[in-house]
Design a protein around this motif. Structure first.
Motif, PDB file in Angstrom:
ATOM      1  N   PHE A  73       0.829  -1.208   0.000  1.00 49.10           N
ATOM      2  CA  PHE A  73       0.000   0.000   0.000  1.00 49.10           C
ATOM      3  C   PHE A  73       0.860   1.254   0.000  1.00 49.10           C
ATOM      4  CE2 PHE A  73       0.616  -1.424   4.377  1.00 49.10           C
ATOM      5  CZ  PHE A  73       1.123  -0.287   4.986  1.00 49.10           C
ATOM      6  N   ALA A  74       2.067   1.162   0.567  1.00 47.08           N
ATOM      7  CA  ALA A  74       2.957   2.322   0.645  1.00 47.08           C
ATOM      8  C   ALA A  74       3.520   2.696  -0.722  1.00 47.08           C
ATOM      9  CB  ALA A  74       4.092   2.055   1.623  1.00 47.08           C
ATOM     10  N   ARG A  75       3.446   1.777  -1.687  1.00 47.46           N
ATOM     11  CA  ARG A  75       3.959   2.083  -3.027  1.00 47.46           C
ATOM     12  C   ARG A  75       3.133   3.150  -3.724  1.00 47.46           C
ATOM     13  NH1 ARG A  75       5.464  -4.239  -4.345  1.00 47.46           N
ATOM     14  NH2 ARG A  75       7.610  -4.119  -3.554  1.00 47.46           N
ATOM     15  N   ASP A  76       1.931   3.392  -3.230  1.00 47.12           N
ATOM     16  CA  ASP A  76       1.098   4.457  -3.793  1.00 47.12           C
ATOM     17  C   ASP A  76       1.606   5.838  -3.398  1.00 47.12           C
ATOM     18  OD1 ASP A  76      -0.581   2.564  -4.916  1.00 47.12           O
ATOM     19  OD2 ASP A  76      -1.942   2.535  -3.201  1.00 47.12           O
ATOM     20  N   PHE A  77       2.580   5.896  -2.485  1.00 46.46           N
ATOM     21  CA  PHE A  77       3.063   7.182  -1.979  1.00 46.46           C
ATOM     22  C   PHE A  77       4.527   7.421  -2.327  1.00 46.46           C
ATOM     23  CE2 PHE A  77      -0.255   5.547   0.849  1.00 46.46           C
ATOM     24  CZ  PHE A  77      -1.189   6.583   0.764  1.00 46.46           C
ATOM     25  N   GLN A  78       4.993   6.802  -3.408  1.00 44.74           N
ATOM     26  CA  GLN A  78       6.388   6.965  -3.816  1.00 44.74           C
ATOM     27  C   GLN A  78       6.715   8.427  -4.066  1.00 44.74           C
ATOM     28  OE1 GLN A  78       8.053   4.249  -6.765  1.00 44.74           O
ATOM     29  NE2 GLN A  78       6.237   2.966  -6.541  1.00 44.74           N
ATOM     30  N   GLY A  79       7.892   8.829  -3.605  1.00 50.02           N
ATOM     31  CA  GLY A  79       8.343  10.199  -3.803  1.00 50.02           C
ATOM     32  C   GLY A  79       7.899  11.157  -2.729  1.00 50.02           C
ATOM     33  N   LEU A  80       7.034  10.691  -1.829  1.00 55.23           N
ATOM     34  CA  LEU A  80       6.547  11.557  -0.753  1.00 55.23           C
ATOM     35  C   LEU A  80       7.370  11.340   0.514  1.00 55.23           C
ATOM     36  CD1 LEU A  80       2.682  11.192  -1.219  1.00 55.23           C
ATOM     37  CD2 LEU A  80       4.212  12.943  -2.152  1.00 55.23           C
ATOM     38  N   HIS A  81       7.266  12.317   1.413  1.00 54.02           N
ATOM     39  CA  HIS A  81       7.951  12.237   2.704  1.00 54.02           C
ATOM     40  C   HIS A  81       6.916  12.249   3.818  1.00 54.02           C
ATOM     41  CE1 HIS A  81      11.266  13.482   0.111  1.00 54.02           C
ATOM     42  NE2 HIS A  81      12.115  13.191   1.082  1.00 54.02           N
ATOM     43  N   PHE A  82       7.079  11.336   4.778  1.00 60.13           N
ATOM     44  CA  PHE A  82       6.193  11.279   5.931  1.00 60.13           C
ATOM     45  C   PHE A  82       7.041  11.336   7.201  1.00 60.13           C
ATOM     46  CE2 PHE A  82       3.932   9.186   2.504  1.00 60.13           C
ATOM     47  CZ  PHE A  82       2.652   9.738   2.601  1.00 60.13           C
ATOM     48  N   GLY A  83       6.922  12.450   7.931  1.00 62.63           N
ATOM     49  CA  GLY A  83       7.691  12.590   9.163  1.00 62.63           C
ATOM     50  C   GLY A  83       9.182  12.471   8.953  1.00 62.63           C
ATOM     51  N   GLY A  84       9.659  12.907   7.788  1.00 58.65           N
ATOM     52  CA  GLY A  84      11.084  12.824   7.491  1.00 58.65           C
ATOM     53  C   GLY A  84      11.515  11.529   6.848  1.00 58.65           C
ATOM     54  N   ILE A  85      10.557  10.638   6.568  1.00 63.03           N
ATOM     55  CA  ILE A  85      10.869   9.351   5.935  1.00 63.03           C
ATOM     56  C   ILE A  85      10.470   9.415   4.468  1.00 63.03           C
ATOM     57  CG2 ILE A  85      10.433   6.872   5.956  1.00 63.03           C
ATOM     58  CD1 ILE A  85       9.754   7.098   8.921  1.00 63.03           C
ATOM     59  N   GLU A  86      11.423   9.155   3.577  1.00 63.56           N
ATOM     60  CA  GLU A  86      11.160   9.172   2.139  1.00 63.56           C
ATOM     61  C   GLU A  86      10.714   7.788   1.674  1.00 63.56           C
ATOM     62  OE1 GLU A  86      13.406  10.084  -2.150  1.00 63.56           O
ATOM     63  OE2 GLU A  86      14.554  10.055  -0.264  1.00 63.56           O
ATOM     64  N   VAL A  87       9.619   7.735   0.923  1.00 63.09           N
ATOM     65  CA  VAL A  87       9.105   6.473   0.383  1.00 63.09           C
ATOM     66  C   VAL A  87       9.519   6.369  -1.083  1.00 63.09           C
ATOM     67  CG1 VAL A  87       7.052   5.061  -0.039  1.00 63.09           C
ATOM     68  CG2 VAL A  87       7.130   6.603   1.935  1.00 63.09           C
ATOM     69  N   ILE A  88      10.171   5.259  -1.441  1.00 64.17           N
ATOM     70  CA  ILE A  88      10.636   5.068  -2.808  1.00 64.17           C
ATOM     71  C   ILE A  88      10.690   3.576  -3.125  1.00 64.17           C
ATOM     72  CG2 ILE A  88      13.075   5.089  -2.106  1.00 64.17           C
ATOM     73  CD1 ILE A  88      13.652   6.612  -4.741  1.00 64.17           C
ATOM     74  N   ASP A  89      10.353   3.197  -4.357  1.00 61.36           N
ATOM     75  CA  ASP A  89      10.240   1.782  -4.711  1.00 61.36           C
ATOM     76  C   ASP A  89      11.592   1.077  -4.723  1.00 61.36           C
ATOM     77  OD1 ASP A  89       8.598  -0.473  -5.610  1.00 61.36           O
ATOM     78  OD2 ASP A  89       9.734  -0.299  -7.480  1.00 61.36           O
ATOM     79  N   ARG A  90      12.617   1.761  -5.155  1.00 58.45           N
ATOM     80  CA  ARG A  90      13.991   1.234  -5.162  1.00 58.45           C
ATOM     81  C   ARG A  90      14.936   2.413  -5.123  1.00 58.45           C
ATOM     82  NH1 ARG A  90      15.447  -1.810 -10.614  1.00 58.45           N
ATOM     83  NH2 ARG A  90      13.588  -3.015 -10.137  1.00 58.45           N
ATOM     84  N   THR A  91      16.140   2.159  -4.651  1.00 54.00           N
ATOM     85  CA  THR A  91      17.119   3.227  -4.577  1.00 54.00           C
ATOM     86  C   THR A  91      18.508   2.637  -4.766  1.00 54.00           C
ATOM     87  OG1 THR A  91      17.891   5.116  -3.249  1.00 54.00           O
ATOM     88  CG2 THR A  91      17.412   3.066  -2.075  1.00 54.00           C
ATOM     89  N   VAL A  92      19.509   3.480  -4.888  1.00 52.48           N
ATOM     90  CA  VAL A  92      20.900   3.046  -4.984  1.00 52.48           C
ATOM     91  C   VAL A  92      21.652   3.635  -3.798  1.00 52.48           C
ATOM     92  CG1 VAL A  92      23.033   3.150  -6.311  1.00 52.48           C
ATOM     93  CG2 VAL A  92      20.845   2.847  -7.500  1.00 52.48           C
TER      94      VAL A  92
END
Length: 280
Positions: free
Chosen positions: A93-112
């Motif tokens: 469900f959190a994948r619907d919020f990619q690119g957003l920040h919640f309380g200083g936490i960045e949500v992203i599907d994959r990263t390097v």
């Protein structure tokens, strides 16, 4: 397991955690809280399945320890710790919020992630490369039920072993590695994820999903890292300030502390009375 904390906070560059499964009865949130109190990271990467949405849909289970883990992570983010959340299949469900920040936490599907020694590692939960999850959701849910049954058996076995002073041992992990198909699946998963990292021109991959913690080299040059889980094995990956990656098996750490605490203290013998010896 009641074991005193070390009393010191270990400073690390990066902490990788996955498969905590908050919301599931099997989640070992209390052990994770103890671990977080003793490890201070500049960056925390949550590599999926942090919250178990599958379980919460069927039955709401959210004890105080699960809430404490969330609050602990949010406090870390507010204090300036860089925090990245890479969702998995149980918290998709959190994948619907990619690119957003919640309380200083960045949500992203994959990263390097770039290590201190210059390696560039793909960070991804890994369910995208699990054909069961992708193509047979019902089978995946049945497998999840069987896994929970094995975890419950784990608890009973752990009680017996502790009663006899034996170290922690995971029945479910042992059974999983004894089944040929499971062994083949783990091997295929590892090589598939390493191949994905190679395709993107990276030096390796950090993932979760299969609850099998490891740091390995594949094909001689690709780094494969799996964070494990906080359901049965309670494992984490830490990066030190020189770029070295370490797998921590927290249950083993606690078991060693408990064993050391059981050792009888050796009292020093009183020093001989030199005056009496000379007089004799």
């Amino acid at each position: 397991m009641s074991v005193a904390m070390s009393g010191t906070s270990r400073k690390i560059r990066t902490l990788f955690l996955s498969d905590i499964h908050l919301g599931a009865k099997a989640s070992n949130a209390a052990a994770l809280l103890g671990f977080l109190r003793e490890h201070q990271a500049e960056k925390i990467v949550l590599v999926g399945d942090i919250v178990d949405g599958w379980k919460l849909k069927r039955h709401w289970h959210w004890p105080q320890s699960h809430n404490d883990v969330v609050q602990k992570l949010l406090r870390q983010a507010r204090k300036g710790v860089e925090m990245i959340y890479v969702p998995g299949n149980h918290d998709e469900f959190a994948r619907d919020f990619q690119g957003l920040h919640f309380g200083g936490i960045e949500v992203i599907d994959r990263t390097v992630h770039e290590t201190a020694d210059g390696r560039r590692l793909l960070v991804i939960h890994g369910d995208q490369f699990d054909v069961v999850v992708m193509n047979a959701r019902l089978l995946a849910h049945l497998g999840d039920w069987a896994y929970v049954a094995a975890i419950n058996l784990n608890r009973f076995i752990a009680l017996i072993r502790r009663a006899f002073g034996l170290p922690y041992w995971s029945f479910s992990a042992w059974a999983k590695l004894r089944v040929k198909r499971a062994v083949n699946f783990i091997g295929s998963f590892e090589t598939t994820l390493a191949a994905e990292a190679r395709k993107e021109g990276l030096d390796g991959v950090i993932c979760g999903h299969i609850h099998h913690a490891a740091i390995e080299t594949i094909d001689g040059d690709m780094t494969y890292v799996n964070t494990g889980d906080w359901v049965e094995s309670c494992t984490a990956i830490v990066e030190h300030f020189d770029g070295r990656l370490e797998l921590i098996r927290w249950m083993d750490v606690l078991a060693k502390r408990e064993a050391d605490a059981r050792q009888p203290s050796v009292q020093a013998l009183p020093a001989p009375d030199v005056r009496k010896t000379q007089a004799a």
